[in-house]
Every structure is written in structure tokens, then in C-alpha cells.
Design a protein around this motif. Structure first.
Motif, short mmCIF file in Angstrom:
data_model
loop_
_atom_site.label_atom_id
_atom_site.label_comp_id
_atom_site.label_asym_id
_atom_site.label_seq_id
_atom_site.Cartn_x
_atom_site.Cartn_y
_atom_site.Cartn_z
N ALA A 413 0.84 -1.21 0.00
CA ALA A 413 0.00 0.00 0.00
C ALA A 413 0.87 1.25 0.00
N SER A 414 1.93 1.25 0.81
CA SER A 414 2.84 2.40 0.88
C SER A 414 3.57 2.61 -0.45
N PHE A 415 4.02 1.51 -1.04
CA PHE A 415 4.71 1.60 -2.33
C PHE A 415 3.75 2.11 -3.41
N GLY A 416 2.52 1.65 -3.36
CA GLY A 416 1.51 2.12 -4.31
C GLY A 416 1.28 3.61 -4.20
N PHE A 432 -1.67 -1.81 -5.10
CA PHE A 432 -2.89 -1.79 -4.30
C PHE A 432 -3.63 -3.13 -4.40
N LYS A 433 -3.66 -3.70 -5.59
CA LYS A 433 -4.31 -5.01 -5.76
C LYS A 433 -3.61 -6.06 -4.89
N THR A 434 -2.28 -6.03 -4.90
CA THR A 434 -1.53 -6.98 -4.08
C THR A 434 -1.83 -6.77 -2.61
N ASP A 439 -4.42 -8.40 2.47
CA ASP A 439 -5.20 -7.94 3.63
C ASP A 439 -6.44 -7.21 3.12
N PRO A 440 -7.56 -7.92 2.94
CA PRO A 440 -8.76 -7.30 2.37
C PRO A 440 -9.32 -6.17 3.21
N ASN A 441 -8.97 -6.12 4.50
CA ASN A 441 -9.53 -5.12 5.40
C ASN A 441 -8.62 -3.90 5.62
N LEU A 442 -7.49 -3.84 4.93
CA LEU A 442 -6.56 -2.74 5.17
C LEU A 442 -7.14 -1.44 4.63
N TYR A 443 -7.56 -0.58 5.53
CA TYR A 443 -8.20 0.69 5.15
C TYR A 443 -7.31 1.50 4.21
#
Length: 612
Positions: A413-416, A432-434, A439-443
């Protein structure tokens, strides 16, 4: 004839609104059904498919290849809507058993579940189909989410096929969908409330908050649970609340409460799991140990919650939960302090957070999570406060995080986010897809993804991902306040009204606990503005600006608010201050409908040319 097994692409279709129409006008409904049947049979045959059967207003068909199935679905969707027939479609590729002209198996079940989940006018496909068609010309997809499906052992990654602009308006159904998504009382959904700091020292609250966040993070890795994000669960910090009210507020079935006592080198964690429907305690326990045992204690709490809920973990989920990120307690404590400052979302606090993250790395250079923190701080400092904060530093930190922990969702997420800020949107979406897969719940993954879509002007996709973020953090006013400008641009007035009211409700609740939270003040001001309560909006605008006159982000939002009120000179004044202070969010400014009243003004065009 004996049953035969084969690999096939399965397509389920359904006519939206048919049952209601049948109750209102049976003759017209039957005419529509005949027309739908004829269109389906012709197009399925044309696209090399096999018509299997009709189930009420739905149809089942099979294809030798996923691409044939998806091309067929696209043609069906476009042809039927010209005849005022709106469909929802689900497609999955899997092994099936064919017998007597009918088919059976998990592949059929998954395709059926995907069809039922798809919004009106959409085609939902599984990952196996998406992989097969990713290089096919004319077939584009967007990742939606990972979801546990009924009677399916493993969670399924869901993708949407892009079919162009829809004819039917989505407003009423979108509102119903948002309400439905909020009501998780009968599903596997949970909120972890902030653990109480029992250490007798307010300065130790960062530690109890960090324990809470880590339990939230671990639970969120379980694909079969919806876990409420920190932004919402922490609105209850320090409050005495009734479990049933929390569950009703957040739309969850279960709540975890607890406390942390830290004394010298000793730590005691107590935790309890409560059923929001019955208010009964399902499980409670106490854990004692030294600081060196802290990660083991957290694992025990998380695993006990999962066991109490009778959840079956996938092997990769077990591995993710039990992974210890650092053996260094000093590194962990500095990381928690950095995270505490990060959540204040101001320039000074981003810088303080960076200092703590760097100190954590000094104690353990192989600790991946502080690198994520550095990357996120760097991304926001660069984007909001100017080029003196080098994006290359954020890029270095995020790539280091992934190198150290390739299966950690936060790193992707941070790299995205970093890639999005460099303009590499394709690379950002891949990350973001990865992240969502891990983690499907990562806000943050959903939220950063939404911001990236908005910056590109992909507003439908931005709405989808902001809504996914909002589902995971329903008490935080920030996400619905950002949806206001998206819904306005899309002409979704009913959604706009709903989001404005939700923003105001959540904003007032959060300000009760954090009266100086400028972010909440701005969200509340936007909600009130969209409800035409200008004087109240100005009140909270002024509160946000108080003691923050030299903040680029706050001045930008103040400019947007004044623009929405028609106060052109004030809007231009604060926009110029924001740009002078280093705001370089050109993609955001370009697509922000809050600034629409300024766009054609010569002074606005000159300002953009001068600074961007």
C-alpha cells in the motif's frame, strides 16, 4: 450417459427488478422475459457458448474459454440495456461435472455467488477469469475486493469487467447497497475498541493504542472477517459505551474490549469478546508476561478471538498472523510512538513520526514496518508541503519494506502511494491489488487506491474504492467527506445527500472526543456545506484554520469550502497560500468539483500556471 468432468467458464445472468415488475405488471414482465430469453440464446450461440437452462429470470451458460464468456457478457449487457433490460452477471472458470444437460460443482456455485454480488449493470468475474483475459484486447478489468463466499472454502478475489458508461442511474440502488453493507450484524464482522491504558501514566497510552492496532491488523488479515479500521474504532477511546450501541453504530456483530498494564518490564493484557446481538461474553482471558513476550501475548489474544468465533484459517493467514516483525522491544516501542504521531496528520507530526521510525530502524534495520511509516510520511510531506521533502526517500523506504517483508500488505500500500505520487498509476494499482489480496480489510490500501483513481479522473472507480474504505471505517468522517465531490461530479445527488448527512453525524460524534481535530472540523464543514448550512460550515472552517494558518492542506480545503459558498476572493486567497506553501496536487486540483466555480477565472488559470 455417465457424468463427465471438464474445465469450463460458467456464466450466470439475472434481470434486475424482474420480481418487482412481475408484481406490478405480469403481462409486461412476461414479455420482457421472452425478449431476454431470445437475446441470450442468440448471443450465447454467437460467442461459442452453450445455453444450459433458464431459472426464472436468470440464465446459466457454459463456455470453453473465459474470453468467450466475457465477450458474451459484454455483448449481452450492451444489447439488453438498449431494450431497457438491465442485467447483473457473474463468471467463474472451474472444474464442473456435466450430466443430463445440466452442470454441477464449485465452479457453478462461485459464478452464481458472483452474479448475486454484482451491482446492477455490472459483470463480476473471479481471479481465474481475470488472469486469463488480462492481455485480451477490448477486455479491461478492475479489482474490487477479496470476499469469503457462502459454501466456498477459500476467499475469492472479485474483479469487475469494464463495459463503458451505464444507461440506468445507480443512485437509489447505490444508497441501498451502502445501507446493506453497513448492516453486518448477521455476518462475521468485528470491531476492536481501544484497549484501556491501566499503567497509571498517560504517556504510556501509545503502548496500549499500539497493542490495539496490532490486534486489528492481525484480525484484518483473515479474509472471512470484516474488521473495522482504527480510524473508526478509536472514536470510542476513553468513553464508556454499551456494546449493543457500538455494534449498531458500526454495523458489526462482535466487539473486542480490553486493557493493557505496563509496569517496568512486566505487561498484562486482558481481553474479552462480546456478541452484540445478545450482549453476552463469548470469551475472556488475561495474559501476563515480560516486554520480550509482547508479540507472543498479542498472538495468543488474536488466536483466541479467532478460535472463539470458530473461524477456519487459511494456511497463509496463519503464517501472516504468527509472523514476528522484530525481536527488538526498543524498536517496537519507537515504531508505536511514530505511528501515534502519524495519525495526527499534520506537517509537524509527520516529521516527529519520521524521527521515531528512524530510531526504530536504528535498533533493528530489518524491521519492515517503520519503513512503511517513513514512506507514508514522505509521500504526504512531498505532496502537501513541497519538493524539499524528496519523494525518492519515500520510494527507497517503501521498496526496502517490500524487500524485507514481501507478504506484508502495508508495504505494498505504501509503495503504491509513492508510485501514484510519481505518476506511475499502473504500477500503483498493481501494488494496491496486491495489498488488498494480502489484507482485504486494510483501510489504507482502499483509501490510497481511491485517491489514485481520483487524481486520474477515474471517478466511478474512485467512488467504489472510497466506499470500500468507508465500509471499513464507518465512524471516520474523512472518507464520506471526500466522496461528496466524487458524487457531485458523477451527478449522484441521492448519494451526495446521504454522504453529507453521514459526514455531519460522524463529524459531530468525533469532535466530542477530539474538539481540536482540524481534519474532523474540515470534514464537518464540507458536510454542512453540502447541506446548505453555510454559517455552520464557516464555524468549523474557522476552527480548522485556527493555529494552522501556514498549513498547505488546510488552506487548500478552506479554499474549496469558500468556493462552494461562492466566496470567490476568499477562495482564491487561500488557494494561493496553499500553493505558495508547496501544495503540488495538480491531479487532485484538476478533478476537484469543489473548485468548479473558480476554474474559468483568469486569476485561477494564472495561479495554476505560476505554481504548478
Amino acid at each position: 450417459m455417465s457424468p463427465s468432468r471438464q474445465l469450463a467458464a460458467i456464466m450466470f445472468t439475472d434481470v434486475v427488478g424482474y420480481t418487482r415488475l412481475m408484481g406490478e405488471d405480469e403481462h409486461r414482465a412476461l414479455q420482457l422475459l421472452r425478449k431476454n430469453r431470445n437475446l441470450h440464446k442468440a448471443i450465447i450461440k454467437k460467442q461459442n457458448g452453450k445455453w444450459l437452462k433458464e431459472m426464472g429470470d436468470g440464465t446459466l451458460a457454459s463456455f470453453s474459454t473465459p474470453s468467450d464468456a466475457v465477450f458474451c457478457a459484454k455483448e449481452l449487457m450492451n444489447t439488453c440495456r438498449e431494450e431497457e433490460i438491465i442485467l447483473r452477471i457473474g463468471i467463474h472458470q472451474g472444474e464442473i461435472t456435466e450430466e443430463g444437460g445440466d452442470i454441477f460443482g464449485d465452479g457453478v456455485n462461485i459464478a452464481s455467488r458472483l452474479e448475486s454480488l454484482a451491482p446492477e449493470g455490472d459483470i463480476y468475474i473471479s481471479e481465474s477469469v481475470a488472469r486469463d483475459i488480462e492481455n485480451k484486447k477490448g477486455l479491461d478489468t478492475d479489482f474490487i475486493r477479496v470476499q469469503k463466499l457462502k459454501h466456498v472454502k477459500h476467499a475469492v478475489s472479485i474483479y469487475k469487467v469494464n463495459i463503458g458508461e451505464k444507461v440506468m442511474p445507480k443512485q437509489p440502488n447505490q444508497l441501498a447497497e451502502l445501507e446493506k453493507r453497513k448492516d453486518k450484524s448477521n455476518e462475521m464482522s468485528i470491531a476492536v475498541l481501544p484497549f484501556e491504558n491501566m499503567s497509571g501514566d498517560p504517556e504510556q497510552s501509545y503502548f496500549s493504542d499500539g497493542i490495539t492496532e496490532d490486534i486489528i491488523t492481525d484480525l484484518s488479515k483473515v479474509s472471512s472477517i470484516l474488521v473495522i479500521a482504527r480510524n473508526s474504532s478509536f472514536t470510542y477511546k476513553g468513553r464508556s459505551v454499551k456494546t449493543r450501541e457500538v455494534c449498531a453504530d458500526l454495523g458489526v456483530r462482535y466487539v473486542v474490549e480490553g486493557s493493557v498494564r505496563k509496569s517496568g518490564n512486566r505487561v498484562r493484557i486482558t481481553a474479552q469478546l462480546i456478541d452484540g446481538l445478545t450482549d453476552g461474553h463469548i470469551w475472556a482471558d488475561r495474559y501476563d508476561g515480560t516486554l520480550e513476550d509482547i508479540f507472543k501475548l498479542q498472538d495468543e489474544v488474536t488466536c483466541q478471538i479467532i478460535d472463539a468465533l470458530k473461524i477456519h484459517l487459511l494456511p497463509e493467514e496463519k503464517k501472516a498472523i504468527k509472523k514476528v516483525h522484530t525481536p527488538s522491544i526498543q524498536a517496537y516501542e519507537f515504531y508505536l510512538k511514530g505511528r501515534e504521531h502519524f495519525h495526527y496528520y499534520t506537517k509537524d507530526n509527520y516529521q516527529k513520526a519520521q524521527d521515531y521510525f528512524n530510531r526504530a530502524i536504528e535498533y533493528d534495520e530489518s524491521y519492515a514496518q517503520p519503513y512503511c511509516g517513513l514512506a507514508d510520511c514522505g509521500s504526504f510531506l512531498h505532496t502537501l508541503y513541497g519538493g524539499e521533502y524528496l519523494l525518492s526517500d519515500a520510494l527507497t523506504a517503501s521498496t526496502k519494506a517490500i524487500a524485507l517483508a514481501p507478504d506484508m500488505a502495508e508495504g505494498h500500500a505504501s509503495f503504491g502511494l509513492v508510485l501514484s505520487n510519481t505518476g506511475d498509476y499502473k504500477g500503483a494499482v498493481k501494488e494496491f491489488k496486491t495489498s488488498v489480496r494480502l489484507d482485504p480489510n486494510l483501510y489504507e490500501a482502499h483509501y490510497y487506491w481511491a485517491r489514485t483513481c481520483f487524481t486520474q479522473g477515474k471517478l466511478e472507480e474512485a467512488a467504489t474504492h472510497f466506499e470500500d474504505a468507508w465500509e471499513r471505517s464507518p465512524k471516520d468522517p474523512q472518507t464520506p467527506s471526500l466522496l461528496l465531490q466524487v458524487y457531485r461530479s458523477l451527478g449522484r445527488q441521492a448519494d451526495l445527500d446521504y454522504a453529507a448527512k453521514a459526514t455531519v453525524k460522524a463529524g459531530f460524534q468525533k469532535l466530542e472526543e477530539e474538539p481540536d481535530n482540524w481534519r474532523t472540523c474540515l470534514s464537518l464543514a464540507f458536510g454542512l456545506l453540502n447541506l446548505k448550512q453555510f454559517s455552520e460550515s464557516i464555524k468549523y472552517l474557522d476552527l480548522a484554520l485556527k493555529n494552522n494558518t501556514d498549513d498547505a492542506l488546510i488552506n487548500y480545503n478552506v479554499a474549496c469550502l469558500y468556493s462552494g459558498m461562492g466566496e470567490i476572493n476568499k477562495a482564491m486567497h487561500h488557494l494561493e497560500i496553499s500553493l505558495k506553501l508547496g501544495n503540488n496536487t495538480i491531479g487532485w486540483i484538476k478533478n476537484d468539483s469543489d473548485l468548479d466555480q473558480l476554474r474559468n477565472l483568469p486569476q485561477f488559470l494564472e495561479l495554476i500556471k505560476k505554481y504548478l
